[in-house]
Design a protein around this motif. Structure first.
Motif, mmCIF file in Angstrom:
data_model
loop_
_atom_site.group_PDB
_atom_site.id
_atom_site.type_symbol
_atom_site.label_atom_id
_atom_site.label_comp_id
_atom_site.label_asym_id
_atom_site.label_seq_id
_atom_site.Cartn_x
_atom_site.Cartn_y
_atom_site.Cartn_z
ATOM 1 N N UNK A 5 2.267 -4.406 -3.211
ATOM 2 C CA UNK A 5 2.111 -2.961 -3.371
ATOM 3 C C UNK A 5 1.213 -2.388 -2.281
ATOM 4 N N UNK A 6 1.653 -1.291 -1.671
ATOM 5 C CA UNK A 6 0.862 -0.553 -0.688
ATOM 6 C C UNK A 6 0.732 0.886 -1.158
ATOM 7 N N UNK B 79 3.305 8.055 -4.266
ATOM 8 C CA UNK B 79 3.390 6.891 -5.143
ATOM 9 C C UNK B 79 3.237 5.599 -4.344
ATOM 10 N N UNK B 80 2.735 4.540 -4.969
ATOM 11 C CA UNK B 80 2.684 3.234 -4.307
ATOM 12 C C UNK B 80 4.092 2.768 -3.915
ATOM 13 N N UNK B 81 4.155 1.996 -2.850
ATOM 14 C CA UNK B 81 5.422 1.438 -2.381
ATOM 15 C C UNK B 81 5.325 -0.082 -2.329
ATOM 16 N N UNK B 82 6.446 -0.733 -2.516
ATOM 17 C CA UNK B 82 6.493 -2.189 -2.436
ATOM 18 C C UNK B 82 6.927 -2.636 -1.045
ATOM 19 N N UNK B 83 6.180 -3.538 -0.483
ATOM 20 C CA UNK B 83 6.560 -4.130 0.789
ATOM 21 C C UNK B 83 6.238 -3.277 1.990
ATOM 22 N N UNK B 84 6.492 -3.815 3.182
ATOM 23 C CA UNK B 84 6.146 -3.133 4.431
ATOM 24 C C UNK B 84 6.999 -1.887 4.679
ATOM 25 N N UNK C 222 -6.808 4.005 1.684
ATOM 26 C CA UNK C 222 -5.967 2.889 1.258
ATOM 27 C C UNK C 222 -6.456 2.430 -0.113
ATOM 28 N N UNK C 223 -5.610 2.627 -1.128
ATOM 29 C CA UNK C 223 -5.949 2.229 -2.489
ATOM 30 C C UNK C 223 -5.398 0.856 -2.847
ATOM 31 N N UNK C 224 -4.334 0.446 -2.163
ATOM 32 C CA UNK C 224 -3.751 -0.871 -2.436
ATOM 33 C C UNK C 224 -3.041 -1.360 -1.187
ATOM 34 N N UNK C 225 -3.054 -2.664 -0.987
ATOM 35 C CA UNK C 225 -2.286 -3.268 0.089
ATOM 36 C C UNK C 225 -2.985 -3.277 1.426
ATOM 37 N N UNK C 226 -2.181 -3.270 2.483
ATOM 38 C CA UNK C 226 -2.667 -3.374 3.856
ATOM 39 C C UNK C 226 -1.915 -2.370 4.736
ATOM 40 N N UNK C 227 -2.652 -1.719 5.596
ATOM 41 C CA UNK C 227 -2.073 -0.755 6.532
ATOM 42 C C UNK C 227 -2.631 -1.004 7.925
ATOM 43 N N UNK C 228 -1.819 -0.716 8.926
ATOM 44 C CA UNK C 228 -2.307 -0.621 10.294
ATOM 45 C C UNK C 228 -2.260 0.846 10.686
ATOM 46 N N UNK C 229 -3.419 1.377 11.069
ATOM 47 C CA UNK C 229 -3.501 2.755 11.543
ATOM 48 C C UNK C 229 -3.366 2.736 13.065
ATOM 49 N N UNK C 230 -2.260 3.265 13.557
ATOM 50 C CA UNK C 230 -2.006 3.338 14.996
ATOM 51 C C UNK C 230 -2.515 4.691 15.498
ATOM 52 N N UNK D 70 1.066 2.452 9.126
ATOM 53 C CA UNK D 70 2.169 1.534 8.824
ATOM 54 C C UNK D 70 1.747 0.547 7.741
ATOM 55 N N UNK D 71 2.386 0.641 6.571
ATOM 56 C CA UNK D 71 2.141 -0.336 5.519
ATOM 57 C C UNK D 71 2.723 -1.672 5.948
ATOM 58 N N UNK D 72 1.924 -2.732 5.818
ATOM 59 C CA UNK D 72 2.404 -4.055 6.229
ATOM 60 C C UNK D 72 2.267 -5.086 5.112
ATOM 61 N N UNK D 73 1.637 -4.727 3.994
ATOM 62 C CA UNK D 73 1.429 -5.680 2.914
ATOM 63 C C UNK D 73 2.737 -6.087 2.263
#
Length: 303
Positions: free
Chosen positions: A270-271, A194-199, A219-227, A264-267
């Motif tokens: 919604x991420x 499910x989508x998550x809110x915040x980082x 990534x369907x929504x938000x911003x992620x950093x792939x480490x 890592x979701x950083x948006x």
């Protein structure tokens, strides 16, 4: 691999190949659709493609009606309706199936048409045996030669009762921790979280690796950093720099084996990230109760 003690993945058995480090590695793939013109565009539908070694992702934004037709499809493929405002009618020989809302559809080999109506995002997952679609991928050239450390693709056993259209509700309660929602067919495993809110809490990341398969993170929504970090070997010429790749929606990242990785979701809003594997994963499939449609799709004998 590093998992929080509350994470169910901490119970996964250690890989038998964990001590074997290959000498050469392939790089990652980051296909950022929002920076690219759509490959296909009609009234109300825009579509982009990306690929891995065994699979192709078709990502479509629909506002109205979209028709996805396959003729002589060589194997099963998947259609994901990612939004509640979408509906679909599937037509295949001797079958007609209608669904609404967030749904995973598995289409049999052969001829089929999926007509999607509404507004939202649609994912299609096909193996690279569908050469016509594989050729449309933005990163097709990267796979002109096979990538390292991935065995030849082998589909999983046929479904119980034979091939037909199957649908799975993507709103049923997920596993507890992490909140995975795992489904598989003969060609794919999908983890629809499910989508998550915040980082994401940076103190609770989950760096891990896969010895012999790619991970596709959409990534369907938000911003992620792939480490992503690759092993060091005795030959420095084969070393690769660490990556900390920022990817906005919509995008596809293909993470190669045996790199250490975590997303890592950083948006701030919604991420939403969906993971795809082709063929299905043995380790997740071996865990009792993890795969929600395991009764429909038997696993092959253990490797």
């Amino acid at each position: 691999m590093a998992y929080d003690a509350s994470d169910l993945r901490s119970t996964l058995p250690a890989s038998a190949a964990a001590s074997a480090v290959p000498e050469r590695f392939s790089g990652s793939e980051h296909v950022k659709f929002r920076d690219l013109a759509p490959v296909e565009k009609t009234d109300g539908v825009a579509t982009w493609y990306a690929r891995g070694q065994n699979f192709v992702v078709g990502y479509s934004e629909v506002d109205g009606t979209a028709e996805f037709t396959r003729r002589g499809q060589p194997d099963e493929y998947v259609v994901l309706l990612a939004d509640d405002a979408l509906a679909a009618r599937v037509e295949a020989p001797g079958e007609e199936v209608s669904v609404t809302g967030r749904t995973m559809l598995v289409l049999p080999p052969g001829d089929s048409t999926v007509t999607v109506t509404g507004q939202g995002r649609v994912l299609r997952l096909l193996t690279t045996r569908s050469a016509d679609v594989a050729a449309l991928a933005a990163n097709a050239e990267s796979y002109a030669e096979p990538h390292e450390n991935i065995p030849p693709f082998q589909p999983w056993p046929e479904p119980v009762g034979g091939y037909r259209v199957r649908s799975y509700d993507l709103t049923v309660p997920p596993l507890s921790s992490p909140p995975f929602r795992l489904y598989r067919c003969t060609t794919f495993m999908v983890n629809f979280i499910d989508p998550k809110q915040g980082p994401r809490d940076p103190a609770k990341l989950s760096p891990h690796k896969h010895d012999d398969f790619e991970q596709c993170s959409i990534v369907l929504a938000g911003e992620y950093v792939h480490h992503i970090r690759w092993p060091w070997t005795t030959n420095r010429a084969h070393w690769r720099d660490d990556e900390h790749e920022l990817c906005h929606a919509p995008s596809v990242t293909v993470i190669p084996p045996p790199s250490l990785h975590t997303s890592e979701a950083i948006g701030a809003g919604e991420n939403h990230l969906v993971d795809v594997f082709s063929p299905p994963r043995f380790d997740f499939s071996a865990m009792e109760g993890w795969v929600f449609n395991a009764d429909d799709y038997p696993a092959p004998p253990s490797r």
